[in-house]
Design a protein around this motif. Structure first.
Motif, PDB file in Angstrom:
ATOM      1  N   HIS A  34      29.550 -24.634 -12.814  1.00 43.51           N
ATOM      2  CA  HIS A  34      29.132 -24.524 -11.412  1.00 43.51           C
ATOM      3  C   HIS A  34      27.635 -24.241 -11.269  1.00 43.51           C
ATOM      4  N   ASN A  35      26.923 -24.202 -12.386  1.00 36.68           N
ATOM      5  CA  ASN A  35      25.511 -23.830 -12.347  1.00 36.68           C
ATOM      6  C   ASN A  35      25.336 -22.482 -11.640  1.00 36.68           C
ATOM      7  N   ALA A  36      26.195 -21.549 -12.013  1.00 37.33           N
ATOM      8  CA  ALA A  36      26.208 -20.221 -11.404  1.00 37.33           C
ATOM      9  C   ALA A  36      26.084 -19.175 -12.506  1.00 37.33           C
ATOM     10  N   THR A  37      26.028 -17.919 -12.120  1.00 33.66           N
ATOM     11  CA  THR A  37      26.011 -16.828 -13.088  1.00 33.66           C
ATOM     12  C   THR A  37      27.430 -16.299 -13.264  1.00 33.66           C
ATOM     13  N   PRO A  38      27.729 -15.672 -14.409  1.00 26.83           N
ATOM     14  CA  PRO A  38      29.053 -15.054 -14.570  1.00 26.83           C
ATOM     15  C   PRO A  38      29.371 -14.034 -13.478  1.00 26.83           C
ATOM     16  N   ALA A  39      28.368 -13.287 -13.029  1.00 24.85           N
ATOM     17  CA  ALA A  39      28.600 -12.319 -11.953  1.00 24.85           C
ATOM     18  C   ALA A  39      29.046 -13.026 -10.682  1.00 24.85           C
ATOM     19  N   GLN A  40      28.387 -14.126 -10.349  1.00 21.92           N
ATOM     20  CA  GLN A  40      28.778 -14.874  -9.159  1.00 21.92           C
ATOM     21  C   GLN A  40      30.200 -15.395  -9.269  1.00 21.92           C
ATOM     22  N   VAL A  41      30.595 -15.830 -10.471  1.00 15.98           N
ATOM     23  CA  VAL A  41      31.958 -16.329 -10.678  1.00 15.98           C
ATOM     24  C   VAL A  41      32.981 -15.215 -10.453  1.00 15.98           C
ATOM     25  N   ALA A  42      32.753 -14.051 -11.063  1.00 16.30           N
ATOM     26  CA  ALA A  42      33.704 -12.946 -10.922  1.00 16.30           C
ATOM     27  C   ALA A  42      33.819 -12.500  -9.462  1.00 16.30           C
TER      28      ALA A  42
ATOM     29  N   ALA B 101      17.389  -8.273   1.531  1.00 13.98           N
ATOM     30  CA  ALA B 101      18.000  -9.516   1.047  1.00 13.98           C
ATOM     31  C   ALA B 101      19.015 -10.081   2.032  1.00 13.98           C
ATOM     32  N   GLY B 102      19.480  -9.233   2.948  1.00 16.81           N
ATOM     33  CA  GLY B 102      20.431  -9.710   3.951  1.00 16.81           C
ATOM     34  C   GLY B 102      21.767  -9.002   3.960  1.00 16.81           C
TER      35      GLY B 102
ATOM     36  N   THR C  35      20.452  -2.352  -9.184  1.00 16.51           N
ATOM     37  CA  THR C  35      19.129  -1.790  -8.921  1.00 16.51           C
ATOM     38  C   THR C  35      18.061  -2.879  -8.950  1.00 16.51           C
ATOM     39  N   LYS C  36      18.460  -4.118  -9.223  1.00 19.62           N
ATOM     40  CA  LYS C  36      17.499  -5.207  -9.364  1.00 19.62           C
ATOM     41  C   LYS C  36      17.629  -6.188  -8.200  1.00 19.62           C
ATOM     42  N   ARG C  37      16.497  -6.498  -7.586  1.00 20.83           N
ATOM     43  CA  ARG C  37      16.503  -7.406  -6.441  1.00 20.83           C
ATOM     44  C   ARG C  37      17.065  -8.779  -6.813  1.00 20.83           C
ATOM     45  N   ALA C  38      16.757  -9.264  -8.006  1.00 18.42           N
ATOM     46  CA  ALA C  38      17.249 -10.583  -8.418  1.00 18.42           C
ATOM     47  C   ALA C  38      18.775 -10.604  -8.469  1.00 18.42           C
ATOM     48  N   ASN C  39      19.369  -9.516  -8.953  1.00 17.76           N
ATOM     49  CA  ASN C  39      20.822  -9.447  -9.008  1.00 17.76           C
ATOM     50  C   ASN C  39      21.439  -9.333  -7.617  1.00 17.76           C
ATOM     51  N   LEU C  40      20.797  -8.564  -6.757  1.00 15.42           N
ATOM     52  CA  LEU C  40      21.270  -8.453  -5.382  1.00 15.42           C
ATOM     53  C   LEU C  40      21.248  -9.826  -4.699  1.00 15.42           C
ATOM     54  N   ASP C  41      20.156 -10.547  -4.886  1.00 14.31           N
ATOM     55  CA  ASP C  41      20.057 -11.897  -4.312  1.00 14.31           C
ATOM     56  C   ASP C  41      21.126 -12.810  -4.899  1.00 14.31           C
ATOM     57  N   GLY C  42      21.309 -12.728  -6.216  1.00 12.66           N
ATOM     58  CA  GLY C  42      22.273 -13.584  -6.885  1.00 12.66           C
ATOM     59  C   GLY C  42      23.696 -13.305  -6.453  1.00 12.66           C
ATOM     60  N   ASN C  43      24.029 -12.032  -6.304  1.00 11.33           N
ATOM     61  CA  ASN C  43      25.389 -11.680  -5.896  1.00 11.33           C
ATOM     62  C   ASN C  43      25.742 -12.250  -4.527  1.00 11.33           C
TER      63      ASN C  43
ATOM     64  N   LYS D  28      25.005 -15.038  -3.404  1.00 15.53           N
ATOM     65  CA  LYS D  28      25.352 -16.458  -3.537  1.00 15.53           C
ATOM     66  C   LYS D  28      26.814 -16.675  -3.901  1.00 15.53           C
ATOM     67  N   ALA D  29      27.493 -15.592  -4.296  1.00 14.65           N
ATOM     68  CA  ALA D  29      28.928 -15.703  -4.588  1.00 14.65           C
ATOM     69  C   ALA D  29      29.709 -16.145  -3.355  1.00 14.65           C
ATOM     70  N   LEU D  30      29.176 -15.845  -2.177  1.00 12.36           N
ATOM     71  CA  LEU D  30      29.856 -16.235  -0.937  1.00 12.36           C
ATOM     72  C   LEU D  30      29.941 -17.750  -0.783  1.00 12.36           C
ATOM     73  N   ASP D  31      29.027 -18.464  -1.411  1.00 14.21           N
ATOM     74  CA  ASP D  31      28.979 -19.922  -1.272  1.00 14.21           C
ATOM     75  C   ASP D  31      29.572 -20.658  -2.464  1.00 14.21           C
TER      76      ASP D  31
END
Length: 267
Positions: free
Chosen positions: A199-207, A28-29, A223-231, A233-236
């Motif tokens: 912000h059209n974001a997830t609560p995890a991204q906000v925290a 994921a990067g 353990t989930k790729r979708a969550n890893l990808d989503g997290n 995005k918190a940088l932006d």
């Protein structure tokens, strides 16, 4: 040198689960991986890194010295064992995982050993974890504040640990937040959910974005790729001053990690 803003934590992840998490994270990067001797997964983390093909020079790997290995004669040999498991000649950051219970091993002794490990090239940076203000002062007295890269502490919207943060900042010590999502408790918080919706974001991204904006490094695990990808995005995500104030007001000194016989007298 500095501490990267966002990485992958591996606490409680074992066997194929941690291998998959690290592999997915690297794909994921992510380039920052946090592990520890007591996690019992350094070998699996090392295997996942080796299989990834990502050059070692692009990675930032952290491990932590367990309390059984804090004495002068054990710390460096234990770190060398960690390096063998991780399949690397050095780690980027080595932390004292917890202070020695009851002060059995003096702070000055294990900090001096940790500084020697850095001098030997086994680790690029050194730091502490779960240290109170008093313990940070002892570490500073032992090796100097400039030698201490970070204090990794439980820190989330419900436990904002301001006294420790303020002291660390006064001495130029970076803060790394672990359990930034409070074991997922903050994900259902109505204040954070409303900010996420705006912000059209997830609560995890906000925290995570909240902690990053305050200058902390974060190391969420998943353990989930979708969550890893989503997290990532918190940088932006750019939170407003009002968003930050609303989250600041959630502090209720709710500590979730305080193992009996291990935890110091918290600030």
């Amino acid at each position: 040198m500095s501490i990267p803003k966002l990485g992958i934590g591996t606490f409680r992840l074992q066997g194929d689960v941690v291998i998959d998490s690290v592999r997915n994270g690297l794909e994921a990067g992510y380039r920052v991986i946090d592990t520890a001797q007591i996690y019992g997964n350094e070998a699996e983390v090392g295997a996942a890194i080796a299989a990834s093909g990502v050059p070692r020079s692009e990675l930032f790997i952290t491990t932590k010295i367990w309390i059984a290995n804090l004495s002068r004669d054990k710390l460096i040999p234990s770190l060398k064992e960690s390096l063998a498991k991780l399949r690397t000649d050095y780690v980027d950051l080595t932390l004292i995982h917890w202070p020695s219970p009851g002060g059995e091993v003096p702070v000055a002794e294990f900090m001096a050993a940790l500084a020697e490990a850095r001098a030997q090239g086994l680790t690029r940076q050194i730091g502490v974890s779960n240290f109170t203000v008093e313990l940070m002062q002892q570490a500073i007295d032992a090796v100097g504040a400039e030698a201490i890269a970070t204090n990794q502490i439980e820190l989330h919207p419900y436990l904002q640990n301001r006294k420790v943060v303020e002291f660390a900042r006064e001495h130029g010590i970076h803060i790394t937040s672990y359990m930034t999502l409070a074991y997922g408790k903050v994900l259902g918080d109505p204040v954070i959910q409303k900010i996420a919706d705006r912000h059209n974001a997830t609560p995890a991204q906000v925290a995570l974005a909240w902690a990053i904006k305050l200058g902390y490094a974060v190391i969420p695990s998943s353990t989930k790729r979708a969550n890893l990808d989503g997290n990532l995005k918190a940088l932006d995500l750019r939170l407003s001053d009002d968003d930050m104030a609303q989250i600041a007001a959630l502090d209720r000194n709710e500590r979730l990690t305080s193992p009996q016989g291990l935890a110091p007298a918290w600030d």
